[in-house]
Design an enzyme around this catalytic site. Structure first.
Site, PDB file in Angstrom:
ATOM      1  N   LEU A  32       0.867  -1.176   0.000  1.00  0.00           N
ATOM      2  CA  LEU A  32       0.000   0.000   0.000  1.00  0.00           C
ATOM      3  C   LEU A  32       0.908   1.232   0.000  1.00  0.00           C
ATOM      4  CD1 LEU A  32      -3.070   0.125  -0.036  1.00  0.00           C
ATOM      5  CD2 LEU A  32      -3.023   0.508   2.432  1.00  0.00           C
ATOM      6  N   HIS A  33       1.386   1.588  -1.186  1.00  0.00           N
ATOM      7  CA  HIS A  33       2.454   2.577  -1.302  1.00  0.00           C
ATOM      8  C   HIS A  33       2.049   3.969  -0.799  1.00  0.00           C
ATOM      9  CE1 HIS A  33       4.614  -0.307  -3.815  1.00  0.00           C
ATOM     10  NE2 HIS A  33       3.533  -0.420  -4.570  1.00  0.00           N
ATOM     11  N   ASP A  34       1.050   4.559  -1.444  1.00  0.00           N
ATOM     12  CA  ASP A  34       0.807   5.991  -1.284  1.00  0.00           C
ATOM     13  C   ASP A  34       0.353   6.420   0.112  1.00  0.00           C
ATOM     14  OD1 ASP A  34       1.595   6.337  -3.879  1.00  0.00           O
ATOM     15  OD2 ASP A  34      -0.424   6.440  -4.701  1.00  0.00           O
TER      16      ASP A  34
END
Length: 312
Positions: A240-242
Site C-alpha cells: 500500500l504505497h501511497d
C-alpha cells in the site's frame, strides 16, 4: 484540533488504487488541512484519474477543490499501470460519481495557493509522477519558500517496480523529480523499500472489516480485495504505497528514518528514473533528503482502520 495546529497540505495524485486510500487517510486525519488536490494522468489516463479523485473525495463528503493537471510528463508520455490498478484505476470497484473539478490547471492552482501563503506554511505531498509540482515550481521558483516540506512517494534504493532500475513515479517523469530535489526545500522520499512493509494481506483486510465504518472504509476494503497480489511480494499480498506518505505526516512515530543524498537518473538508457540513494555517505553529495526506512506495519494498518472508520 485547532486550525492553528493543522498542517496545510497540497496533495498531488493519480488515482490509482493506493491513491484512494491515501486521499481518504488525509481527509480523515485532523492533523491535515487538505487545501487542494491536484491530479495527473499517471496510473491510468487523466480523464480516469480525475474522475476517480472526484469520486473518492465525493464519497468522503469532502469539499476540497480538485484540479485537473498534466496529461503527459515533461518529456514523452505516461504509460498506464493497468495490470495493478485495472483499466478504471480502482481495480474495478465502482464508486458514485463525484463532483466537478475546479477551473484551470493544477499548476496554476498550486501557484495561486502558494502566493498567498506564509514562508514554510504548506506541506506538499506527491504520490504521482511529480509533473504538476514541477510545472508549478519550475515556472515560479520563489514560491518554494512557501513550502516547509515536500513528501514524495517515489524512488527506490534497490530494484524498481516499473523497470529493473526505477520505481513507477520516478520513472514516469524523472526530470520533474530532479526539479523537486533541486529546489532547496526539505524533501522526504518514501521509497519502495519502505512501502513494501505496508503489505496488504487477507488478515489485515479482515481486521479492517472488523473496524466497522461507513462507505469509505467499505470501498477501501473492496479495493484492497480486488487489487492483485504482487509477484515482488511473493504473492503474499500487495504493498500500500501511497498512504505511507500521508502517514508520515500523521504518525511519524511509526517510522524510522535517516538522512541521505539522493539524485535521479534522467538519461534515455535502461537506468532512466533510477534514484541514486546514498544511505551510507559514500559520495560527496549532501545528505539533505529524509529517507524513512522502517515502518511499524501493524501500527500503520491500525491507523488506517481507525481514521477511515471516521469517514461517512
Amino acid at each position: 484540533m485547532s486550525s492553528a495546529t493543522r498542517r496545510p497540505v497540497i496533495l498531488d495524485c493519480d488515482p490509482g488504487t493506493d491513491d484512494a486510500h491515501a486521499l481518504w487517510l488525509a481527509l480523515a486525519s485532523p492533523e491535515i488541512d487538505l487545501r487542494l488536490v491536484t491530479v495527473s494522468g499517471g496510473n491510468v489516463g487523466l480523464d480516469r484519474t480525475l474522475a476517480n479523485a472526484l469520486a473518492v473525495t465525493g464519497l468522503a463528503g469532502a469539499c476540497v477543490p480538485v484540479a485537473r493537471g498534466a496529461e503527459r510528463p515533461l518529456l514523452g508520455r505516461f504509460r498506464s499501470e493497468t495490470a495493478v490498478h485495472g483499466d478504471d484505476g480502482l481495480a474495478g470497484v465502482v464508486l458514485p460519481r463525484g463532483g466537478e473539478a475546479i477551473g484551470g490547471l493544477a499548476a496554476d492552482a498550486i501557484r495561486d495557493l502558494l502566493r498567498g501563503a506564509d514562508p514554510g506554511e504548506f506541506t506538499v505531498v506527491g504520490i504521482a509522477p511529480p509533473t504538476n509540482l514541477a510545472l508549478a515550481l519550475a515556472t515560479e521558483p520563489a514560491l518554494a519558500a512557501r513550502i516547509g516540506e515536500i513528501v514524495l512517494m517515489a524512488g527506490a534504493w534497490g530494484e524498481g517496480n516499473w523497470t529493473p532500475a526505477a520505481e513507477f513515479n520516478a520513472a514516469s517523469d524523472p526530470e520533474a523529480l530532479a526539479v523537486l530535489l533541486g529546489l532547496g526545500v526539505p524533501v522526504t522520499l518514501v521509497t519502495l523499500e519502505l512501502t513494501a512493509q505496508a503489505l496488504v494481506t487477507p488478515a489485515r483486510i479482515e481486521a479492517l472489516r472488523r473496524a466497522g465504518g461507513g462507505a469509505c472504509l467499505a470501498a477501501s476494503r473492496r479495493i484492497m480485495e480486488a487489487t492483485p497480489p504482487s509477484r515482488r511480494m511473493g504473492g503474499r499480498g500487495h504493498a500500500l504505497h501511497d498512504p505511507c506518505a500521508v502517514a508520515w505526516l500523521v504518525a511519524p512515530e511509526l517510522f524510522g528514518a535517516r538522512k541521505a543524498a539522493v539524485s535521479v537518473e534522467c538519461g534515455q538508457g535502461p537506468g532512466r528514473g533510477r534514484t541514486h540513494v546514498d544511505r551510507w555517505g559514500k559520495t560527496k553529495g549532501e545528505a539533505t533528503v529524509t529517507l524513512p526506512e522502517t515502518l511499524d506495519a501493524d501500527g500503520f494498518f491500525a491507523l488506517l482502520a481507525e481514521r477511515l472508520a471516521r469517514l461517512p
